[in-house]
Design a protein around this motif. Structure first.
Motif, PDB file in Angstrom:
ATOM      1  N   ALA A 141     -47.828 -36.258 -59.996  1.00 44.24           N
ATOM      2  CA  ALA A 141     -49.096 -36.693 -59.410  1.00 44.24           C
ATOM      3  C   ALA A 141     -49.753 -35.567 -58.634  1.00 44.24           C
ATOM      4  O   ALA A 141     -50.969 -35.343 -58.739  1.00 44.24           O
ATOM      5  CB  ALA A 141     -48.858 -37.903 -58.502  1.00 44.24           C
ATOM      6  N   MET A 142     -48.965 -34.843 -57.839  1.00 42.08           N
ATOM      7  CA  MET A 142     -49.543 -33.762 -57.043  1.00 42.08           C
ATOM      8  C   MET A 142     -50.042 -32.624 -57.931  1.00 42.08           C
ATOM      9  O   MET A 142     -51.075 -32.001 -57.638  1.00 42.08           O
ATOM     10  CB  MET A 142     -48.496 -33.236 -56.051  1.00 42.08           C
ATOM     11  N   ALA A 143     -49.325 -32.343 -59.012  1.00 43.37           N
ATOM     12  CA  ALA A 143     -49.791 -31.324 -59.955  1.00 43.37           C
ATOM     13  C   ALA A 143     -51.110 -31.753 -60.587  1.00 43.37           C
ATOM     14  O   ALA A 143     -52.044 -30.947 -60.723  1.00 43.37           O
ATOM     15  CB  ALA A 143     -48.735 -31.090 -61.038  1.00 43.37           C
ATOM     16  N   ALA A 144     -51.213 -33.034 -60.967  1.00 40.44           N
ATOM     17  CA  ALA A 144     -52.445 -33.527 -61.575  1.00 40.44           C
ATOM     18  C   ALA A 144     -53.603 -33.511 -60.583  1.00 40.44           C
ATOM     19  O   ALA A 144     -54.738 -33.188 -60.950  1.00 40.44           O
ATOM     20  CB  ALA A 144     -52.225 -34.946 -62.114  1.00 40.44           C
ATOM     21  N   PHE A 145     -53.342 -33.844 -59.315  1.00 37.64           N
ATOM     22  CA  PHE A 145     -54.396 -33.781 -58.302  1.00 37.64           C
ATOM     23  C   PHE A 145     -54.902 -32.345 -58.123  1.00 37.64           C
ATOM     24  O   PHE A 145     -56.097 -32.105 -57.961  1.00 37.64           O
ATOM     25  CB  PHE A 145     -53.885 -34.322 -56.963  1.00 37.64           C
ATOM     26  N   ALA A 146     -53.975 -31.389 -58.116  1.00 38.08           N
ATOM     27  CA  ALA A 146     -54.361 -29.988 -57.982  1.00 38.08           C
ATOM     28  C   ALA A 146     -55.197 -29.541 -59.179  1.00 38.08           C
ATOM     29  O   ALA A 146     -56.190 -28.806 -59.025  1.00 38.08           O
ATOM     30  CB  ALA A 146     -53.121 -29.107 -57.835  1.00 38.08           C
ATOM     31  N   ILE A 147     -54.818 -29.984 -60.383  1.00 42.25           N
ATOM     32  CA  ILE A 147     -55.601 -29.654 -61.578  1.00 42.25           C
ATOM     33  C   ILE A 147     -56.981 -30.286 -61.496  1.00 42.25           C
ATOM     34  O   ILE A 147     -57.990 -29.661 -61.848  1.00 42.25           O
ATOM     35  CB  ILE A 147     -54.851 -30.128 -62.839  1.00 42.25           C
ATOM     36  N   GLU A 148     -57.045 -31.522 -61.018  1.00 41.47           N
ATOM     37  CA  GLU A 148     -58.342 -32.181 -60.805  1.00 41.47           C
ATOM     38  C   GLU A 148     -59.230 -31.345 -59.885  1.00 41.47           C
ATOM     39  O   GLU A 148     -60.409 -31.111 -60.174  1.00 41.47           O
ATOM     40  CB  GLU A 148     -58.119 -33.565 -60.195  1.00 41.47           C
ATOM     41  N   ASP A 149     -58.667 -30.872 -58.769  1.00 38.93           N
ATOM     42  CA  ASP A 149     -59.439 -30.057 -57.828  1.00 38.93           C
ATOM     43  C   ASP A 149     -59.963 -28.787 -58.494  1.00 38.93           C
ATOM     44  O   ASP A 149     -61.110 -28.379 -58.270  1.00 38.93           O
ATOM     45  CB  ASP A 149     -58.571 -29.688 -56.623  1.00 38.93           C
ATOM     46  N   ALA A 181     -64.567 -33.644 -67.869  1.00 39.53           N
ATOM     47  CA  ALA A 181     -63.664 -34.575 -68.551  1.00 39.53           C
ATOM     48  C   ALA A 181     -62.226 -34.353 -68.086  1.00 39.53           C
ATOM     49  O   ALA A 181     -61.471 -35.312 -67.859  1.00 39.53           O
ATOM     50  CB  ALA A 181     -63.775 -34.399 -70.061  1.00 39.53           C
ATOM     51  N   GLY A 182     -61.847 -33.085 -67.924  1.00 36.33           N
ATOM     52  CA  GLY A 182     -60.511 -32.776 -67.436  1.00 36.33           C
ATOM     53  C   GLY A 182     -60.274 -33.301 -66.036  1.00 36.33           C
ATOM     54  O   GLY A 182     -59.179 -33.781 -65.716  1.00 36.33           O
ATOM     55  N   ALA A 183     -61.300 -33.209 -65.179  1.00 40.51           N
ATOM     56  CA  ALA A 183     -61.176 -33.710 -63.810  1.00 40.51           C
ATOM     57  C   ALA A 183     -60.958 -35.217 -63.807  1.00 40.51           C
ATOM     58  O   ALA A 183     -60.127 -35.737 -63.053  1.00 40.51           O
ATOM     59  CB  ALA A 183     -62.425 -33.348 -63.008  1.00 40.51           C
ATOM     60  N   VAL A 184     -61.713 -35.923 -64.647  1.00 38.44           N
ATOM     61  CA  VAL A 184     -61.584 -37.385 -64.704  1.00 38.44           C
ATOM     62  C   VAL A 184     -60.187 -37.784 -65.203  1.00 38.44           C
ATOM     63  O   VAL A 184     -59.501 -38.613 -64.582  1.00 38.44           O
ATOM     64  CB  VAL A 184     -62.670 -37.994 -65.618  1.00 38.44           C
ATOM     65  N   VAL A 185     -59.762 -37.201 -66.309  1.00 38.44           N
ATOM     66  CA  VAL A 185     -58.462 -37.562 -66.899  1.00 38.44           C
ATOM     67  C   VAL A 185     -57.321 -37.219 -65.947  1.00 38.44           C
ATOM     68  O   VAL A 185     -56.411 -38.033 -65.715  1.00 38.44           O
ATOM     69  CB  VAL A 185     -58.273 -36.858 -68.258  1.00 38.44           C
ATOM     70  N   SER A 186     -57.348 -36.018 -65.374  1.00 41.02           N
ATOM     71  CA  SER A 186     -56.270 -35.620 -64.468  1.00 41.02           C
ATOM     72  C   SER A 186     -56.299 -36.444 -63.190  1.00 41.02           C
ATOM     73  O   SER A 186     -55.238 -36.780 -62.636  1.00 41.02           O
ATOM     74  CB  SER A 186     -56.368 -34.124 -64.142  1.00 41.02           C
ATOM     75  N   GLY A 187     -57.502 -36.798 -62.707  1.00 38.06           N
ATOM     76  CA  GLY A 187     -57.607 -37.612 -61.500  1.00 38.06           C
ATOM     77  C   GLY A 187     -57.033 -39.007 -61.698  1.00 38.06           C
ATOM     78  O   GLY A 187     -56.289 -39.514 -60.844  1.00 38.06           O
ATOM     79  N   VAL A 188     -57.366 -39.643 -62.815  1.00 38.72           N
ATOM     80  CA  VAL A 188     -56.842 -40.979 -63.103  1.00 38.72           C
ATOM     81  C   VAL A 188     -55.334 -40.915 -63.343  1.00 38.72           C
ATOM     82  O   VAL A 188     -54.571 -41.771 -62.862  1.00 38.72           O
ATOM     83  CB  VAL A 188     -57.563 -41.590 -64.320  1.00 38.72           C
ATOM     84  N   ALA A 189     -54.879 -39.896 -64.075  1.00 36.43           N
ATOM     85  CA  ALA A 189     -53.445 -39.740 -64.325  1.00 36.43           C
ATOM     86  C   ALA A 189     -52.692 -39.514 -63.013  1.00 36.43           C
ATOM     87  O   ALA A 189     -51.591 -40.050 -62.818  1.00 36.43           O
ATOM     88  CB  ALA A 189     -53.202 -38.574 -65.281  1.00 36.43           C
ATOM     89  N   ALA A 190     -53.287 -38.725 -62.112  1.00 36.13           N
ATOM     90  CA  ALA A 190     -52.650 -38.469 -60.824  1.00 36.13           C
ATOM     91  C   ALA A 190     -52.504 -39.748 -60.018  1.00 36.13           C
ATOM     92  O   ALA A 190     -51.450 -40.012 -59.425  1.00 36.13           O
ATOM     93  CB  ALA A 190     -53.467 -37.435 -60.046  1.00 36.13           C
ATOM     94  N   TYR A 191     -53.556 -40.542 -59.999  1.00 38.85           N
ATOM     95  CA  TYR A 191     -53.521 -41.797 -59.239  1.00 38.85           C
ATOM     96  C   TYR A 191     -52.463 -42.733 -59.816  1.00 38.85           C
ATOM     97  O   TYR A 191     -51.690 -43.351 -59.076  1.00 38.85           O
ATOM     98  CB  TYR A 191     -54.892 -42.457 -59.269  1.00 38.85           C
ATOM     99  N   ALA A 192     -52.418 -42.828 -61.150  1.00 34.46           N
ATOM    100  CA  ALA A 192     -51.437 -43.701 -61.798  1.00 34.46           C
ATOM    101  C   ALA A 192     -50.013 -43.237 -61.497  1.00 34.46           C
ATOM    102  O   ALA A 192     -49.126 -44.057 -61.184  1.00 34.46           O
ATOM    103  CB  ALA A 192     -51.685 -43.733 -63.302  1.00 34.46           C
ATOM    104  N   ALA A 193     -49.765 -41.928 -61.599  1.00 34.19           N
ATOM    105  CA  ALA A 193     -48.431 -41.389 -61.315  1.00 34.19           C
ATOM    106  C   ALA A 193     -48.056 -41.617 -59.856  1.00 34.19           C
ATOM    107  O   ALA A 193     -46.892 -41.895 -59.537  1.00 34.19           O
ATOM    108  CB  ALA A 193     -48.386 -39.895 -61.650  1.00 34.19           C
TER     109      ALA A 193
END
Length: 302
Positions: A22-30, A221-233
């Motif tokens: 989740a933290m990796a995905a949040f960082a990618i979102e940022d 699109a990457g921000a949206v996908v990674s953000g939703v994936a981060a929240y789910a994780a």
């Protein structure tokens, strides 16, 4: 007894793995949001990000048979949560757009510390002198990162602080939110709040929206996908292992955010950021350790 310990250990390992993911995905979102904000107005970035995330969470909610609207959504805790979500998202996106990603990520790590402080003030939770001292140490770490009064200090650095305070308020309000509102619906309304934040900032920014180039559209699109994936994780992590065992891995976001800032945006980690970030992380870990159920059972931890 041994079987129970083994199951708990396995759950903690899985929960910790999901938290790191989740933290990796949040960082990618940022990183995606920062890249998109180079070409797009910040208000447009917020609106596109919020709309994409809200659409994905709405789809998940409908597939789960959940109703998107109920009277509980308009409850006072939810209204407060939305207000803090708007301010947190707005100021944090401004921070990653206008300041180094690594420094904004460091300041964000103070969120759990401020949550404990707010829980003591708002909910009257018991906080002993050791955790008060740790809270003070963490806030000193934030001050070291900001370096107020120094020649290189910029008021833009306060954007990350305002974003962090908004997220802390959101987390506190989430504790008082009605239990009938699922994490999926919290995510849905959280992303709707991002749209509101973008619309409000559009009035202030007064910049015309532009059609994004293919690479910028990919970043959004990457921000949206990674953000939703981060929240789910994150939700899976918090529901899989013990909170005291899983939560410390939130600080891995500091590593991911710093690494992306250096590798993609050519940022450098100043000594003050390393020292201040270290104090923030140590403070947060100590607070979690003192507040863990095992400490409370054995030593009355606070």
């Amino acid at each position: 007894m041994t079987d129970h310990i083994s199951k708990t250990h396995g759950a903690n390992l899985r929960g910790s793995a999901f938290m790191v993911a989740a933290m990796a995905a949040f960082a990618i979102e940022d990183a995606f949001l920062k890249a998109a904000s180079v070409s797009l107005p910040v208000a447009q970035v917020l609106i596109l990000f919020g709309a994409g995330g809200a659409a994905l969470f709405a789809l998940v909610a409908v597939m789960r048979g959940e109703v998107l609207w109920s009277r509980d959504v308009a409850s006072r805790p939810m209204r407060i949560r939305v207000g803090f979500e708007i301010s947190g998202r707005l100021f944090y996106v401004l921070a990653i757009a206008l300041t180094p990603l690594s420094s904004a990520t460091v300041i964000l790590q103070a969120t759990p510390i401020v949550v404990v402080l707010g829980a003591a003030i708002v909910f009257g939770e018991r906080v002993g002198w050791r955790r008060w001292a740790a809270i003070g140490l963490g806030l000193i770490g934030v001050i070291i990162v900001l370096r107020p009064g120094a020649d290189g200090f910029s008021l833009l650095s306060l954007l990350a602080v305002l974003g962090m305070l908004g997220f802390a308020g959101r987390d506190l309000a989430s504790r008082a939110a009605p239990a009938s509102i699922s994490p999926v619906l919290l995510g849905f309304y959280g992303f709707l709040s991002v749209i509101v934040a973008g619309a409000l900032y559009a009035i202030w920014e007064a910049r015309a929206f532009v059609w994004p180039a293919p690479d910028i559209a990919f970043a959004m699109a990457g921000a949206v996908v990674s953000g939703v994936a981060a929240y789910a994780a994150l939700m899976v992590a918090m529901r899989t292992g013990e909170v005291s065992a899983v939560t410390p891995f939130r600080y891995t976001r500091l590593l991911f955010g710093g690494a992306l800032g250096i590798l993609i945006f050519d940022e450098t980690l100043a000594p003050r950021m390393v020292i201040g970030g270290g104090l923030i992380v140590l403070s947060g870990l100590f607070i979690l350790w003192r507040g863990s159920p095992r400490r409370q059972d054995g030593l009355g931890g606070s």
